[in-house]
Design a protein around this motif. Structure first.
Motif, PDB file in Angstrom:
ATOM      1  N   THR A  24      66.442 125.755  22.708  1.00 39.21           N
ATOM      2  CA  THR A  24      65.175 125.260  23.250  1.00 39.21           C
ATOM      3  C   THR A  24      65.285 123.794  23.628  1.00 39.21           C
ATOM      4  O   THR A  24      64.785 123.359  24.674  1.00 39.21           O
ATOM      5  CB  THR A  24      64.061 125.459  22.224  1.00 39.21           C
ATOM      6  OG1 THR A  24      63.993 126.852  21.864  1.00 39.21           O
ATOM      7  CG2 THR A  24      62.720 125.043  22.802  1.00 39.21           C
ATOM      8  N   GLU A  25      65.959 122.996  22.792  1.00 41.01           N
ATOM      9  CA  GLU A  25      66.120 121.581  23.112  1.00 41.01           C
ATOM     10  C   GLU A  25      66.975 121.382  24.365  1.00 41.01           C
ATOM     11  O   GLU A  25      66.679 120.524  25.193  1.00 41.01           O
ATOM     12  CB  GLU A  25      66.771 120.868  21.926  1.00 41.01           C
ATOM     13  CG  GLU A  25      65.861 120.780  20.695  1.00 41.01           C
ATOM     14  CD  GLU A  25      66.559 120.135  19.518  1.00 41.01           C
ATOM     15  OE1 GLU A  25      67.764 119.800  19.676  1.00 41.01           O
ATOM     16  OE2 GLU A  25      65.919 119.961  18.456  1.00 41.01           O
ATOM     17  N   ARG A  26      68.030 122.182  24.514  1.00 40.06           N
ATOM     18  CA  ARG A  26      68.859 122.050  25.719  1.00 40.06           C
ATOM     19  C   ARG A  26      68.088 122.410  26.976  1.00 40.06           C
ATOM     20  O   ARG A  26      68.214 121.751  28.010  1.00 40.06           O
ATOM     21  CB  ARG A  26      70.094 122.937  25.585  1.00 40.06           C
ATOM     22  CG  ARG A  26      71.086 122.453  24.531  1.00 40.06           C
ATOM     23  CD  ARG A  26      72.293 123.366  24.456  1.00 40.06           C
ATOM     24  NE  ARG A  26      73.242 122.913  23.434  1.00 40.06           N
ATOM     25  CZ  ARG A  26      74.365 123.549  23.135  1.00 40.06           C
ATOM     26  NH1 ARG A  26      74.693 124.666  23.792  1.00 40.06           N
ATOM     27  NH2 ARG A  26      75.155 123.069  22.186  1.00 40.06           N
ATOM     28  N   SER A  33      67.405 119.806  30.061  1.00 36.20           N
ATOM     29  CA  SER A  33      67.897 120.063  31.413  1.00 36.20           C
ATOM     30  C   SER A  33      66.781 120.289  32.420  1.00 36.20           C
ATOM     31  O   SER A  33      66.976 120.142  33.612  1.00 36.20           O
ATOM     32  CB  SER A  33      68.829 121.291  31.403  1.00 36.20           C
ATOM     33  OG  SER A  33      68.119 122.449  30.970  1.00 36.20           O
ATOM     34  N   TRP A  34      65.631 120.625  31.971  1.00 34.91           N
ATOM     35  CA  TRP A  34      64.524 120.896  32.899  1.00 34.91           C
ATOM     36  C   TRP A  34      63.943 119.580  33.388  1.00 34.91           C
ATOM     37  O   TRP A  34      63.567 118.726  32.598  1.00 34.91           O
ATOM     38  CB  TRP A  34      63.455 121.713  32.195  1.00 34.91           C
ATOM     39  CG  TRP A  34      62.400 122.229  33.134  1.00 34.91           C
ATOM     40  CD1 TRP A  34      61.212 121.677  33.425  1.00 34.91           C
ATOM     41  CD2 TRP A  34      62.489 123.424  33.920  1.00 34.91           C
ATOM     42  NE1 TRP A  34      60.526 122.419  34.332  1.00 34.91           N
ATOM     43  CE2 TRP A  34      61.283 123.508  34.667  1.00 34.91           C
ATOM     44  CE3 TRP A  34      63.458 124.404  34.085  1.00 34.91           C
ATOM     45  CZ2 TRP A  34      61.035 124.560  35.529  1.00 34.91           C
ATOM     46  CZ3 TRP A  34      63.208 125.446  34.957  1.00 34.91           C
ATOM     47  CH2 TRP A  34      62.005 125.520  35.666  1.00 34.91           C
ATOM     48  N   PRO A  35      63.877 119.348  34.737  1.00 38.27           N
ATOM     49  CA  PRO A  35      63.348 118.056  35.229  1.00 38.27           C
ATOM     50  C   PRO A  35      61.872 117.930  34.880  1.00 38.27           C
ATOM     51  O   PRO A  35      61.081 118.827  35.110  1.00 38.27           O
ATOM     52  CB  PRO A  35      63.576 118.137  36.745  1.00 38.27           C
ATOM     53  CG  PRO A  35      63.651 119.605  37.038  1.00 38.27           C
ATOM     54  CD  PRO A  35      64.268 120.247  35.833  1.00 38.27           C
ATOM     55  N   SER A  36      61.591 116.759  34.354  1.00 33.83           N
ATOM     56  CA  SER A  36      60.199 116.517  33.979  1.00 33.83           C
ATOM     57  C   SER A  36      59.429 115.999  35.174  1.00 33.83           C
ATOM     58  O   SER A  36      59.905 115.155  35.940  1.00 33.83           O
ATOM     59  CB  SER A  36      60.124 115.496  32.837  1.00 33.83           C
ATOM     60  OG  SER A  36      60.745 114.291  33.213  1.00 33.83           O
TER      61      SER A  36
END
Length: 233
Positions: A157-159, A163-166
């Motif tokens: 979940t942290e990865r 990696s997901w652009p905010s």
């Protein structure tokens, strides 16, 4: 919340297995107390019936049958008592005479099973082993989930979150600053070009030279004829 839902079911199953183990241990202790108490009274079988439990596992089906006996005996105080017991011998039928044993002062815990009954001991042993493995499996599942699965899930979940652009924070539109016009300042004093005195030069009498009487003839000076050369188109 997700962890509670995942761990609730194995916890309830483990609690049921522990309850079964406690029942089996108490049952064996009571049988031993009845066998070694030395109180034996004659009894009689009143009824015999069987219950069948069918289990299905896919295309396979298995069933087990358990015999139940209803016994009657008279305790040391002369009271007639009846009790039901499962797992008795199939050779005991209605009307047969049996030996009933019970602990000292506890006729409510009577049994008609013979001392050291092999089937009872083996059945209780198998039940205890099965329930112990069942409880161990439930506890092992909980330990595996908390020590292996949950940390791995948190790392994944942290990865994904890293990696997901905010998305940038939305900036509210700037409000234009409108400067109100300055109010006009009042004059320092009265204007200095005002006329002074009383105006002069007004006419003093009526105008003259108006015509007198009516005209004596038609007006003169008109052309006598059309211009020479005719009208031009």
């Amino acid at each position: 919340m997700f962890d509670i839902v995942i761990l609730t079911l194995p916890a309830l199953m483990a609690a049921g297995g522990i309850a079964g183990i406690v029942w089996a241990v108490v049952r064996m202790r009571r049988l031993r107390a009845a066998w070694h108490s030395g109180i034996e009274v004659p009894g009689r079988c009143l009824r015999l019936y069987a219950t069948t439990v069918t289990r299905r596992q896919g295309a396979h089906r298995s069933s087990s049958t358990t015999l139940h006996h209803v016994y009657e005996f008279t305790d040391g105080d002369g009271r007639h008592r009846r009790f039901e017991e499962a797992g008795g011998s199939a050779t005991v039928i209605e009307g047969d005479t049996v030996v009933v044993r019970y602990p000292q002062g506890r006729p409510d815990r009577a049994t008609a099973l013979p001392p050291g009954d092999a089937r009872t001991r083996v059945g209780m042993g198998i039940l205890l082993v099965f329930l112990s493995l069942f409880v161990a499996g439930c506890v092992g599942f909980g330990v595996f989930y908390l020590s292996v699965f949950k940390p791995a899930k948190e790392k994944v979940t942290e990865r994904i979150e890293d990696s997901w652009p905010s998305a940038p924070a939305a900036t509210p539109p700037a409000t234009p600053q409108v400067t109100p016009p300055a109010p006009p300042s009042p004059p320092d004093g009265p204007p200095g070009d005002l006329p002074t005195g009383v105006p002069s030069g007004f006419p003093t009498d009526f105008p003259t030279g108006f015509p007198t009487g009516f005209p004596s003839g038609p007006p003169s000076g008109f052309p006598a004829g059309p211009p020479s050369g005719g009208l031009s188109r």
